[in-house]
Design a protein around this motif. Structure first.
Motif, short mmCIF file in Angstrom:
data_model
loop_
_atom_site.label_atom_id
_atom_site.label_comp_id
_atom_site.label_asym_id
_atom_site.label_seq_id
_atom_site.Cartn_x
_atom_site.Cartn_y
_atom_site.Cartn_z
N GLU A 109 0.97 -1.07 0.44
CA GLU A 109 -0.23 0.31 -0.27
C GLU A 109 0.64 0.93 -0.22
O GLU A 109 2.02 1.19 -0.28
N THR A 110 -0.34 2.80 -0.31
CA THR A 110 0.67 3.67 -0.48
C THR A 110 1.17 3.64 0.83
O THR A 110 1.10 3.98 1.35
N GLY A 111 2.64 4.38 1.30
CA GLY A 111 3.68 4.95 2.87
C GLY A 111 4.14 3.51 2.54
O GLY A 111 5.19 3.73 4.24
N VAL A 159 6.55 2.88 -1.34
CA VAL A 159 5.63 2.97 -2.66
C VAL A 159 5.35 4.53 -2.39
O VAL A 159 4.17 4.83 -1.48
N GLY A 160 5.10 4.88 -2.91
CA GLY A 160 4.64 6.36 -3.89
C GLY A 160 3.02 6.09 -3.98
O GLY A 160 2.55 7.31 -3.56
N ASP A 161 3.12 5.08 -4.58
CA ASP A 161 1.83 4.96 -5.35
C ASP A 161 1.43 3.52 -5.47
O ASP A 161 2.14 2.65 -5.74
N VAL A 162 -0.24 3.42 -6.17
CA VAL A 162 -0.47 1.98 -6.61
C VAL A 162 -1.60 2.12 -7.38
O VAL A 162 -2.25 3.59 -7.44
N TYR A 198 3.29 -0.96 -8.93
CA TYR A 198 3.60 0.21 -7.74
C TYR A 198 4.50 1.15 -8.02
O TYR A 198 5.26 0.30 -8.60
N HIS A 199 4.42 2.07 -7.58
CA HIS A 199 5.46 2.92 -8.37
C HIS A 199 6.48 3.11 -6.80
O HIS A 199 5.60 3.89 -5.63
N SER A 256 5.44 9.00 4.64
CA SER A 256 4.79 10.75 4.19
C SER A 256 6.06 11.55 4.19
O SER A 256 6.77 11.57 4.24
#
Length: 191
Positions: free
Chosen positions: A39-41, A61-64, A69-70, A191
């Motif tokens: 998950e993000t974060g 993980v900056g974005d999904v 996954y980014h 964050s």
């Protein structure tokens, strides 16, 4: 090129933090282990040793999105090292469906889920056209993988179900170690 790919691997390692929902066997860890869900974060901090430097870096993980996954770095200098040296193939994108890393924009299966003793597959990484990987052990939620190439390059890495990603990764060749990454800490809520 190899150094940059190693950086991506490092970042990928960091991306599978504690608190992930990796799934798999709930017993002693000897059964098949399913792919994690990130998950993000989520984040992973690694101690990385390469011939050029010793660093500590955090992958996040900056974005999904529906496909990938980014994965990014928590520090600008680590992102710059990756951009110039490409030593961490985990930075950038990891495919959600099978946790494949992208090497030259082509997905490569560093891990082939479900993870079971004796499973084997092949992939390209660090500019090496073919690594033949085999799972040599599954115990207590830890999976040991050894991958060797006809060129003499060797990868040995450990996936840990509880952290949802790699806890160690070593890339070597006949001349010695090119990269050593060790998980220091992992978590959620970055964050």
């Amino acid at each position: 090129m190899r150094l940059a790919s190693a950086t991506v691997v490092l970042l990928l390692l960091a991306a599978g933090c504690l608190g992930a929902s990796p799934g798999g066997d709930d017993g002693d860890g000897a059964g098949a282990i399913a792919a994690p869900v990130w998950e993000t974060g989520q984040w992973w901090t690694y101690a990385v040793v390469i011939p050029e430097a010793e660093v500590v870096t955090t992958m996040v993980v900056g974005d999904v999105d529906e496909t990938d996954y980014h994965i990014g770095s928590s520090r600008l200098v680590d992102a710059q090292r990756h951009a110039v040296l490409n030593h961490n193939p985990a930075l950038g994108r990891i495919r959600v469906a099978d946790m494949a890393l992208y090497e030259k924009n082509e997905p490569q299966l560093l891990l082939q889920f479900p993870l079971e003793t004796g499973a084997s597959w092949n992939f390209s990484l660090f500019g090496v056209e073919r690594f033949d990987a085999t799972i040599t052990a599954v115990a207590d939620g830890r999976v040991t993988i050894v991958a060797e190439s006809p060129s003499g390059d060797r990868l040995e890495y450990v996936y840990h179900r509880a952290s949802g990603w790699l806890t160690s990764f070593v890339h070597s060749e006949a001349g010695g170690e090119l990269l050593r990454m060790t998980l220091v800490e992992a978590g959620t809520g970055y964050s």
